[in-house]
Motif scaffolding. Structure first.
Motif, PDB file in Angstrom:
ATOM      1  N   SER A  69       0.818  -1.208   0.000  1.00 45.58           N
ATOM      2  CA  SER A  69       0.000   0.000   0.000  1.00 45.58           C
ATOM      3  C   SER A  69       0.854   1.262   0.000  1.00 45.58           C
ATOM      4  O   SER A  69       0.428   2.309  -0.506  1.00 45.58           O
ATOM      5  CB  SER A  69      -0.929   0.015   1.215  1.00 45.58           C
ATOM      6  OG  SER A  69      -1.908  -0.998   1.117  1.00 45.58           O
ATOM      7  N   GLU A  85       1.098   2.404  -3.209  1.00 41.77           N
ATOM      8  CA  GLU A  85      -0.230   2.628  -3.773  1.00 41.77           C
ATOM      9  C   GLU A  85      -0.713   1.464  -4.642  1.00 41.77           C
ATOM     10  O   GLU A  85      -1.345   1.658  -5.672  1.00 41.77           O
ATOM     11  CB  GLU A  85      -0.265   3.946  -4.559  1.00 41.77           C
ATOM     12  CG  GLU A  85       0.009   5.159  -3.683  1.00 41.77           C
ATOM     13  CD  GLU A  85      -0.195   6.473  -4.407  1.00 41.77           C
ATOM     14  OE1 GLU A  85      -0.386   6.452  -5.633  1.00 41.77           O
ATOM     15  OE2 GLU A  85      -0.175   7.518  -3.738  1.00 41.77           O
ATOM     16  N   THR A 123      -9.031   5.272  -2.072  1.00 37.46           N
ATOM     17  CA  THR A 123      -8.287   5.377  -3.337  1.00 37.46           C
ATOM     18  C   THR A 123      -8.745   4.345  -4.364  1.00 37.46           C
ATOM     19  O   THR A 123      -9.075   4.711  -5.496  1.00 37.46           O
ATOM     20  CB  THR A 123      -6.775   5.268  -3.095  1.00 37.46           C
ATOM     21  OG1 THR A 123      -6.357   6.367  -2.274  1.00 37.46           O
ATOM     22  CG2 THR A 123      -6.007   5.325  -4.413  1.00 37.46           C
TER      23      THR A 123
END
Length: 229
Positions: free
Chosen positions: A78, A81, A112
């Motif tokens: 993460s 991303e 996201t």
């Protein structure tokens, strides 16, 4: 082993892609080799490898199921991303799987991928806002996320929207929209939607009573059960 023009299938793929293929196809006999490849790639900083190691540990594929280890690798991925890792990490915080339940962290990680169009993340955000989940309910936000997820074909989001429009909870009551969303969910093999549609036509609940139409939806449910056997 599958052969293609005399060349072993795995030799036609990059090692990392092969390892990811093994995890996706659940080829148990190759888990050990896939784990070795993923571990080496993860230690070199590959977010894809970190994500797939998280999947391995979360599912117990070739290793002992370990949600703490899964969380570690999802967090690593993460940081770069990796959208898949962010979704799973958000779900872990939302449900309290392998981590202390934390709604704000769940929203942070799910946001996201949801904004990038992941219907699973959109659905989970819908649930968080719908249930409250440690925060004040926000039906407007919940319906918005459910609708985005449903528009992308998420059958559970379609089923929930159908029920909301049927009852008028959080939205303006509309039998037409309820039928549209329930039908979409049912055609996507959602058994609950198939049963609910059958019940509606069987009893005339918001629609003209139609035993033949009821049997059609009940029959679709039964066909799904039989095909799964």
């Amino acid at each position: 082993m599958r052969e293609d023009s005399g060349i072993p299938f795995e030799s036609q793929m990059e090692p990392l892609e092969w390892a990811k293929f093994i995890i996706r196809t659940k080829s148990e006999k190759n888990y050990h080799s896939a784990f070795s490849i993923l571990s080496a790639a993860a230690n070199r900083g590959s977010s894809d490898a970190e994500f797939y190691l998280g999947l391995l540990y979360s599912r117990g594929q070739g290793v002992k199921k370990d949600l703490t280890a899964a969380k570690f690798w999802f967090e690593r991925a993460s940081e770069d991303e990796n959208l898949g890792a962010m979704y799973f990490l958000g779900k872990m915080y939302s449900k309290g799987y392998g981590a202390e339940k934390d709604t704000q962290k769940a929203i942070f990680y799910l946001n996201t991928p949801a904004l990038m169009g992941d219907p699973r993340a959109q659905y989970e955000l819908g649930l968080i806002h719908f249930d409250g989940n440690g925060k004040e309910k926000d039906l407007h936000a919940a319906v918005s996320w459910f609708r985005m997820s449903a528009d992308s074909g998420h059958s559970e989001a379609q089923f929930i929207l159908g029920q909301l429009y049927k009852t008028g909870y959080g939205v303006e009551k509309s039998t037409e929209k309820a039928l549209d969303w329930l039908t979409s969910a049912a055609m996507n093999k959602h058994r609950g939607a198939q049963i609910l549609l059958g019940n509606m036509y069987d009893t005339g609940d918001g629609v003209p009573m139609d035993k033949e139409e009821a049997d059609r939806w009940y029959g679709m449910r039964d066909e799904e059960i039989i095909s799964a056997l």
